[in-house]
Design a protein around this motif. Structure first.
Motif, PDB file in Angstrom:
ATOM      1  N   UNK A 101      50.596 -39.837   0.766  1.00 51.22           N
ATOM      2  CA  UNK A 101      49.457 -38.970   0.461  1.00 51.22           C
ATOM      3  C   UNK A 101      49.393 -37.782   1.411  1.00 51.22           C
ATOM      4  N   UNK A 102      49.692 -38.020   2.690  1.00 51.86           N
ATOM      5  CA  UNK A 102      49.689 -36.923   3.667  1.00 51.86           C
ATOM      6  C   UNK A 102      50.782 -35.909   3.329  1.00 51.86           C
ATOM      7  N   UNK A 103      51.953 -36.396   2.956  1.00 51.38           N
ATOM      8  CA  UNK A 103      53.042 -35.492   2.561  1.00 51.38           C
ATOM      9  C   UNK A 103      52.670 -34.702   1.311  1.00 51.38           C
ATOM     10  N   UNK A 104      52.038 -35.360   0.360  1.00 52.01           N
ATOM     11  CA  UNK A 104      51.619 -34.682  -0.869  1.00 52.01           C
ATOM     12  C   UNK A 104      50.605 -33.586  -0.555  1.00 52.01           C
ATOM     13  N   UNK A 106      50.379 -31.916   2.243  1.00 49.66           N
ATOM     14  CA  UNK A 106      51.117 -30.828   2.897  1.00 49.66           C
ATOM     15  C   UNK A 106      51.854 -29.989   1.851  1.00 49.66           C
ATOM     16  N   UNK A 107      52.487 -30.660   0.897  1.00 51.71           N
ATOM     17  CA  UNK A 107      53.201 -29.954  -0.173  1.00 51.71           C
ATOM     18  C   UNK A 107      52.223 -29.105  -0.980  1.00 51.71           C
ATOM     19  N   UNK A 108      51.054 -29.647  -1.269  1.00 51.23           N
ATOM     20  CA  UNK A 108      50.047 -28.893  -2.030  1.00 51.23           C
ATOM     21  C   UNK A 108      49.594 -27.667  -1.247  1.00 51.23           C
ATOM     22  N   UNK A 109      49.416 -27.822   0.050  1.00 55.26           N
ATOM     23  CA  UNK A 109      49.015 -26.676   0.875  1.00 55.26           C
ATOM     24  C   UNK A 109      50.109 -25.618   0.909  1.00 55.26           C
ATOM     25  N   UNK A 110      51.357 -26.054   1.054  1.00 57.56           N
ATOM     26  CA  UNK A 110      52.473 -25.119   1.075  1.00 57.56           C
ATOM     27  C   UNK A 110      52.612 -24.412  -0.271  1.00 57.56           C
ATOM     28  N   UNK A 111      52.432 -25.136  -1.343  1.00 56.26           N
ATOM     29  CA  UNK A 111      52.497 -24.535  -2.678  1.00 56.26           C
ATOM     30  C   UNK A 111      51.395 -23.503  -2.846  1.00 56.26           C
ATOM     31  N   UNK A 112      50.212 -23.792  -2.315  1.00 53.22           N
ATOM     32  CA  UNK A 112      49.104 -22.841  -2.367  1.00 53.22           C
ATOM     33  C   UNK A 112      49.401 -21.579  -1.579  1.00 53.22           C
ATOM     34  N   UNK A 113      50.025 -21.742  -0.419  1.00 56.00           N
ATOM     35  CA  UNK A 113      50.401 -20.576   0.397  1.00 56.00           C
ATOM     36  C   UNK A 113      51.448 -19.736  -0.297  1.00 56.00           C
ATOM     37  N   UNK A 114      52.427 -20.384  -0.916  1.00 53.53           N
ATOM     38  CA  UNK A 114      53.485 -19.650  -1.609  1.00 53.53           C
ATOM     39  C   UNK A 114      52.926 -18.877  -2.800  1.00 53.53           C
ATOM     40  N   UNK A 115      51.999 -19.475  -3.526  1.00 50.92           N
ATOM     41  CA  UNK A 115      51.430 -18.772  -4.677  1.00 50.92           C
ATOM     42  C   UNK A 115      50.597 -17.579  -4.222  1.00 50.92           C
TER      43      UNK A 115
END
Length: 121
Positions: A101-104, A106-115
């Motif tokens: 869940x923590x990794x997910x 982080x991935x969601x945050x990174x995806x938000x930053x990239x968008x």
């Protein structure tokens, strides 16, 4: 439970399982000693065959309250150990899920930053 609390909880649960295993081994040793004394007592007897020796062994063990108490305690400790192992496995699995869940997140945050970068914010 927070992710950083899992290792300590897992260590405590593992220590508890090990302590129960130690108690189980101690009780088994007591049982073996009682059985050994009974077997020695039977060896000196005048039994005609193996069936009579087995019956005498059974009767002598059943008559010893310390043996019966040790057997009952052993059963309780085995049940407690099984429950403790279940709790330990639950903690380990919970830790694995929390890490995923923590990794997910982080991935969601990174995806938000990239968008945001793509849009130009």
């Amino acid at each position: 439970m927070n992710l950083n609390q899992y290792p300590q909880a897992i260590a405590q649960a593992s220590t508890f399982v090990n302590d129960l295993e130690s108690q189980i081994n101690s009780l088994r040793q007591q049982i073996y000693e009682i059985e050994g004394r009974v077997d020695s007592q039977i060896a000196g007897g005048e039994f005609k065959n193996d069936l009579q020796r087995k019956a005498a062994r059974f009767d002598l063990l059943q008559a010893r309250s310390e043996y019966q108490d040790a057997i009952a305690d052993l059963d309780q400790l085995k049940d407690a150990k099984a429950k403790a192992i279940t709790k330990l496995e639950l903690l380990r699995n919970g830790y694995s899920v929390a890490k995923i869940e923590a990794r997910a997140a982080i991935v969601a945050q990174l995806a938000g930053l990239e968008s945001r970068e793509i849009v130009g914010l």
